[in-house]
Design a protein around this motif. Structure first.
Motif, PDB file in Angstrom:
ATOM      1  N   ALA A 241      -2.629  -5.854  -7.773  1.00 57.69           N
ATOM      2  CA  ALA A 241      -2.928  -6.687  -8.945  1.00 57.69           C
ATOM      3  C   ALA A 241      -3.107  -8.149  -8.536  1.00 57.69           C
ATOM      4  CB  ALA A 241      -1.809  -6.563  -9.961  1.00 57.69           C
ATOM      5  N   LEU A 242      -4.017  -8.797  -9.190  1.00 53.79           N
ATOM      6  CA  LEU A 242      -4.303 -10.229  -9.007  1.00 53.79           C
ATOM      7  C   LEU A 242      -4.771 -10.590  -7.605  1.00 53.79           C
ATOM      8  CD1 LEU A 242      -1.272 -11.673 -10.992  1.00 53.79           C
ATOM      9  CD2 LEU A 242      -3.588 -11.283 -11.834  1.00 53.79           C
ATOM     10  N   SER A 243      -5.219  -9.615  -6.833  1.00 55.29           N
ATOM     11  CA  SER A 243      -5.691  -9.948  -5.493  1.00 55.29           C
ATOM     12  C   SER A 243      -7.163 -10.349  -5.501  1.00 55.29           C
ATOM     13  CB  SER A 243      -5.489  -8.766  -4.539  1.00 55.29           C
ATOM     14  OG  SER A 243      -6.315  -7.684  -4.937  1.00 55.29           O
ATOM     15  N   GLY A 244      -7.886  -9.955  -6.549  1.00 54.16           N
ATOM     16  CA  GLY A 244      -9.286 -10.298  -6.637  1.00 54.16           C
ATOM     17  C   GLY A 244     -10.183  -9.418  -5.774  1.00 54.16           C
ATOM     18  N   LEU A 245      -9.627  -8.375  -5.180  1.00 57.43           N
ATOM     19  CA  LEU A 245     -10.405  -7.495  -4.322  1.00 57.43           C
ATOM     20  C   LEU A 245     -10.985  -6.340  -5.137  1.00 57.43           C
ATOM     21  CD1 LEU A 245      -7.882  -7.353  -1.377  1.00 57.43           C
ATOM     22  CD2 LEU A 245     -10.037  -8.585  -1.429  1.00 57.43           C
ATOM     23  N   PRO A 246     -12.137  -5.822  -4.735  1.00 60.86           N
ATOM     24  CA  PRO A 246     -12.730  -4.702  -5.466  1.00 60.86           C
ATOM     25  C   PRO A 246     -12.048  -3.383  -5.086  1.00 60.86           C
ATOM     26  CG  PRO A 246     -14.109  -5.264  -3.612  1.00 60.86           C
ATOM     27  CD  PRO A 246     -13.004  -6.295  -3.660  1.00 60.86           C
ATOM     28  N   PRO A 247     -12.100  -2.396  -5.968  1.00 63.52           N
ATOM     29  CA  PRO A 247     -11.560  -1.082  -5.603  1.00 63.52           C
ATOM     30  C   PRO A 247     -12.428  -0.431  -4.523  1.00 63.52           C
ATOM     31  CG  PRO A 247     -12.461  -1.037  -7.827  1.00 63.52           C
ATOM     32  CD  PRO A 247     -12.570  -2.445  -7.336  1.00 63.52           C
ATOM     33  N   LEU A 248     -11.798   0.373  -3.681  1.00 65.85           N
ATOM     34  CA  LEU A 248     -12.525   1.057  -2.614  1.00 65.85           C
ATOM     35  C   LEU A 248     -12.652   2.531  -2.944  1.00 65.85           C
ATOM     36  CD1 LEU A 248     -11.041  -0.382   0.691  1.00 65.85           C
ATOM     37  CD2 LEU A 248     -13.226  -0.876  -0.352  1.00 65.85           C
ATOM     38  N   SER A 249     -13.810   3.095  -2.647  1.00 66.47           N
ATOM     39  CA  SER A 249     -14.036   4.522  -2.825  1.00 66.47           C
ATOM     40  C   SER A 249     -13.761   5.221  -1.493  1.00 66.47           C
ATOM     41  CB  SER A 249     -15.474   4.776  -3.263  1.00 66.47           C
ATOM     42  OG  SER A 249     -15.706   6.145  -3.419  1.00 66.47           O
ATOM     43  N   VAL A 250     -12.949   6.268  -1.548  1.00 71.37           N
ATOM     44  CA  VAL A 250     -12.575   7.017  -0.348  1.00 71.37           C
ATOM     45  C   VAL A 250     -13.098   8.440  -0.512  1.00 71.37           C
ATOM     46  CG1 VAL A 250     -10.646   7.870   1.022  1.00 71.37           C
ATOM     47  CG2 VAL A 250     -10.522   5.615  -0.012  1.00 71.37           C
ATOM     48  N   GLN A 251     -13.767   8.960   0.530  1.00 73.98           N
ATOM     49  CA  GLN A 251     -14.316  10.317   0.499  1.00 73.98           C
ATOM     50  C   GLN A 251     -13.969  11.052   1.767  1.00 73.98           C
ATOM     51  OE1 GLN A 251     -18.548  10.303   0.017  1.00 73.98           O
ATOM     52  NE2 GLN A 251     -18.380  10.843  -2.137  1.00 73.98           N
ATOM     53  N   ALA A 252     -13.836  12.376   1.635  1.00 66.12           N
ATOM     54  CA  ALA A 252     -13.648  13.232   2.800  1.00 66.12           C
ATOM     55  C   ALA A 252     -14.452  14.504   2.585  1.00 66.12           C
ATOM     56  CB  ALA A 252     -12.176  13.557   2.996  1.00 66.12           C
ATOM     57  N   HIS A 253     -15.097  14.962   3.653  1.00 69.99           N
ATOM     58  CA  HIS A 253     -15.901  16.180   3.601  1.00 69.99           C
ATOM     59  C   HIS A 253     -15.330  17.155   4.626  1.00 69.99           C
ATOM     60  CE1 HIS A 253     -19.001  13.865   1.507  1.00 69.99           C
ATOM     61  NE2 HIS A 253     -18.837  12.948   2.430  1.00 69.99           N
TER      62      HIS A 253
ATOM     63  N   VAL B 101      -9.359   3.810  -4.645  1.00 76.77           N
ATOM     64  CA  VAL B 101      -8.091   3.131  -4.376  1.00 76.77           C
ATOM     65  C   VAL B 101      -8.182   1.736  -4.980  1.00 76.77           C
ATOM     66  CG1 VAL B 101      -6.479   2.349  -2.613  1.00 76.77           C
ATOM     67  CG2 VAL B 101      -7.835   4.409  -2.231  1.00 76.77           C
ATOM     68  N   ARG B 102      -7.310   1.482  -5.909  1.00 74.36           N
ATOM     69  CA  ARG B 102      -7.301   0.177  -6.580  1.00 74.36           C
ATOM     70  C   ARG B 102      -6.526  -0.835  -5.724  1.00 74.36           C
ATOM     71  NH1 ARG B 102     -10.477   1.327 -10.206  1.00 74.36           N
ATOM     72  NH2 ARG B 102     -10.171   2.923 -11.767  1.00 74.36           N
ATOM     73  N   PRO B 103      -7.006  -2.059  -5.669  1.00 76.06           N
ATOM     74  CA  PRO B 103      -6.302  -3.090  -4.895  1.00 76.06           C
ATOM     75  C   PRO B 103      -5.063  -3.565  -5.646  1.00 76.06           C
ATOM     76  CG  PRO B 103      -8.182  -4.038  -5.995  1.00 76.06           C
ATOM     77  CD  PRO B 103      -8.237  -2.562  -6.268  1.00 76.06           C
TER      78      PRO B 103
END
Length: 112
Positions: free
Chosen positions: A88-100, A84-86
Motif C-alpha cells: 500500500a502507498l508504494s505507488g508501484l503497479p501490480p505485477l502479473s505472474v504466469q506459469a505454463h 501480485v499487488r504492491p
C-alpha cells in the motif's frame, strides 16, 4: 550532523526494504503458480476430468489465480496466472505472474 544524515537515509532504507519484501512475495507467488501448473499438467496428462484438474491446481495455486487447460491429441498445457499487488502507498503497479506447464498425454489416457 548525524541526525540530518539519518533523516535523509531512513526513507531510502524503508523504500529498499519494502521493495525487497515485495520482490520476495512476487517470487513466492511465481513458484506457487509453477507448482500448481505442473501438478495440473500431470493430472491432465493422466486423463483426469477438467474439474479434477482444476481441483488439483486450486490446492497449490495462489488465491484468485486463473487456470487455463488446453488439451491436444498428444499433449496438455496448463497455465496459471495471477496478479501480485504492491504494498500500500508504494505507488508501484501490480505485477502479473504466469506459469505454463506442458506434458505429453500418457498412453491409454482417455480425457473425460
Amino acid at each position: 550532523m548525524a541526525t540530518a544524515e539519518i533523516a535523509v537515509a531512513l526513507p531510502a532504507l524503508v523504500l529498499v526494504t519494502v521493495l525487497a519484501l515485495w520482490a520476495v512475495a512476487v517470487a513466492s507467488t511465481h513458484l506457487a503458480c509453477v507448482d500448481a501448473a505442473r501438478a495440473g499438467s500431470r493430472a491432465a496428462a493422466r486423463g483426469e476430468s477438467l474439474d479434477a484438474v482444476r481441483a488439483v491446481v486450486a490446492r497449490s495455486a495462489p488465491r484468485g489465480a486463473t487456470v487455463t487447460v488446453e488439451r491436444g491429441p498428444d499433449s496438455v498445457q496448463v497455465t496459471v496466472s495471477t496478479t501480485v499487488r504492491p504494498p500500500a502507498l508504494s505507488g508501484l503497479p501490480p505485477l502479473s505472474v504466469q506459469a505454463h506447464a506442458k506434458a505429453e498425454t500418457e498412453p491409454g489416457a482417455q480425457p473425460e
